[in-house]
Scaffold this motif. Structure first.
Motif, PDB file in Angstrom:
ATOM      1  N   HIS A 156      -3.043   4.745   6.598  1.00  0.00           N
ATOM      2  CA  HIS A 156      -3.482   3.955   5.450  1.00  0.00           C
ATOM      3  C   HIS A 156      -5.103   4.084   5.154  1.00  0.00           C
ATOM      4  O   HIS A 156      -5.424   3.641   3.603  1.00  0.00           O
ATOM      5  CB  HIS A 156      -3.638   2.542   6.345  1.00  0.00           C
ATOM      6  N   ASP A 157      -6.025   4.614   5.763  1.00  0.00           N
ATOM      7  CA  ASP A 157      -7.188   5.095   5.366  1.00  0.00           C
ATOM      8  C   ASP A 157      -6.581   6.238   4.274  1.00  0.00           C
ATOM      9  O   ASP A 157      -7.747   6.214   3.559  1.00  0.00           O
ATOM     10  CB  ASP A 157      -8.252   6.339   6.664  1.00  0.00           C
TER      11      ASP A 157
ATOM     12  N   ARG B 265      -5.233   4.462   1.446  1.00  0.00           N
ATOM     13  CA  ARG B 265      -6.067   4.311   0.524  1.00  0.00           C
ATOM     14  C   ARG B 265      -7.479   5.281  -0.477  1.00  0.00           C
ATOM     15  O   ARG B 265      -7.604   4.469  -1.700  1.00  0.00           O
ATOM     16  CB  ARG B 265      -7.131   3.046   1.127  1.00  0.00           C
TER      17      ARG B 265
ATOM     18  N   SER C 149      -3.620   4.806 -10.431  1.00  0.00           N
ATOM     19  CA  SER C 149      -1.658   4.785  -9.436  1.00  0.00           C
ATOM     20  C   SER C 149      -0.550   4.462 -10.605  1.00  0.00           C
ATOM     21  O   SER C 149      -0.234   4.747  -9.943  1.00  0.00           O
ATOM     22  CB  SER C 149      -1.895   2.842  -8.616  1.00  0.00           C
TER      23      SER C 149
ATOM     24  N   PHE D 270       1.322   3.736  -3.101  1.00  0.00           N
ATOM     25  CA  PHE D 270       0.882   5.497  -2.864  1.00  0.00           C
ATOM     26  C   PHE D 270       1.839   6.443  -3.374  1.00  0.00           C
ATOM     27  O   PHE D 270       1.829   7.153  -3.743  1.00  0.00           O
ATOM     28  CB  PHE D 270       0.259   5.965  -1.653  1.00  0.00           C
TER      29      PHE D 270
ATOM     30  N   ALA E  65      -7.699   5.473  -4.376  1.00  0.00           N
ATOM     31  CA  ALA E  65      -9.060   5.688  -4.939  1.00  0.00           C
ATOM     32  C   ALA E  65      -9.495   6.080  -5.790  1.00  0.00           C
ATOM     33  O   ALA E  65     -10.244   6.236  -6.351  1.00  0.00           O
ATOM     34  CB  ALA E  65     -10.086   4.615  -4.587  1.00  0.00           C
TER      35      ALA E  65
ATOM     36  N   LEU F  57       0.540  -1.663  -0.316  1.00  0.00           N
ATOM     37  CA  LEU F  57      -0.501  -0.024  -0.392  1.00  0.00           C
ATOM     38  C   LEU F  57       1.128   0.762   0.261  1.00  0.00           C
ATOM     39  O   LEU F  57       0.564   2.476  -1.090  1.00  0.00           O
ATOM     40  CB  LEU F  57      -0.771  -0.315   1.279  1.00  0.00           C
TER      41      LEU F  57
END
Length: 308
Positions: free
Chosen positions: A230-231, A234, A242, A183, A238, A179
């Motif tokens: 992490h929230d 994510r 990416s 990111f 989204a 992740l």
């Protein structure tokens, strides 16, 4: 048999969601590159001319300041530089200058400040003061500037040319999770792509049809989430692709080869319209090159184009 039918329907639906006609791509080019310069920094000298051409950064050096680049950051930078050379025909020299942008020198340079902890507001302010002196930007001396997102880029126009400054948060650990890797690659790649082509953000309110460009993003409210959570990662991942899409590679070739003086001129879109098939043939060849695969978003890099 029912399972096979469902599989076929899913494949058809997926292809339909990512299909795009020539008119869709022309509209994207108009929205991403046919913009008007509608904003300016408060206090800027309005007598300074502004020239917008995506080729202006071709061959410019990339000067890294702040933290030393994380190994993943280096992979993205090196691969993107290779893509720039492939598309524009000019190498992009790169070096790490240390903590201060003042050590980047006076040539044609894009400054990239890397950090992994708190936003480097004081360093950003110092960097912009130096750029203002170097390029005679006409900005008020001693102003405080704030890093407002994990990655941001600004191009300034002065009496002695233009200067581009990028700030990007990079991984804080030696072994970031998937992740975290996705990111940090995504935000770095977005700022590099926009800075080296002068593409503008494109809001997409309904993403059910699928993304066609890294420039597209869906609005998302992340104000109360820490950038390292992490929230947050994510949600931001989204909100847009990416990596680069097929259209973005197409536009890199278009920007590199267009004869127009400014890529915000209507003539740029006319050039894309006239050279559409030739530019897509070049983009398809680039997309098939394994050297650049790490930069592409698997979904939109394989988007289906409807023949003319």
């Amino acid at each position: 048999m029912r399972y096979l039918l469902l599989q076929i329907l899913a494949i058809v639906a997926f292809a339909g969601a990512l299909c795009a006609e020539k008119s869709d791509y022309i509209e994207l080019a108009q929205r991403g590159w046919g913009y008007e310069l509608r904003s300016t920094m408060l206090g800027r000298d309005m007598a300074i001319p502004v020239h917008i051409n995506g080729r202006d950064q071709a061959g410019a050096a990339l000067c890294l300041v702040g933290e030393k680049p994380h190994p993943q950051t280096l992979v993205v930078l090196d691969t993107f530089r290779a893509l720039l050379k492939h598309s524009f025909g000019h190498p992009t020299p790169m070096r790490y200058a240390g903590p201060s942008a003042r050590d980047c020198g006076t040539g044609r340079t894009v400054v990239l400040r890397l950090y992994s902890g708190y936003p480097p507001n004081r360093d950003l302010s110092s960097d912009i003061d130096w750029l203002s002196e170097l390029h005679q930007l006409g900005l008020p001396a001693g102003r405080n500037y704030v890093v407002t997102s994990p990655a941001m880029a600004q191009t300034f126009f002065g009496h002695r040319g233009q200067g581009t400054h990028i700030v990007v948060k990079q991984p804080a650990h030696d072994r970031p999770s998937k992740l975290e890797r996705d990111f940090h690659k995504s935000i770095l790649l977005e700022e590099l792509f926009q800075s080296f082509t002068f593409g503008m953000d494109i809001l997409l309110y309904d993403k059910s049809s699928g993304f066609l460009s890294k420039l597209q993003e869906t609005p998302v409210n992340l104000q109360r989430l820490p950038w390292s959570s992490h929230d947050f990662m994510r949600a931001l991942l989204a909100s847009n692709p990416s990596g680069l899409c097929a259209f973005d590679v197409f536009m890199m070739h278009a920007v590199a080869q267009s004869p127009v003086d400014q890529t915000i001129d209507p003539g740029f879109i006319e050039y894309i319209d006239a050279q559409y098939d030739r530019l897509w043939a070049q983009a398809d060849e680039t997309l098939a090159n394994p050297r650049f695969a790490a930069l592409f978003d698997e979904g939109c890099a394989n988007s289906v184009r409807v023949p003319r």
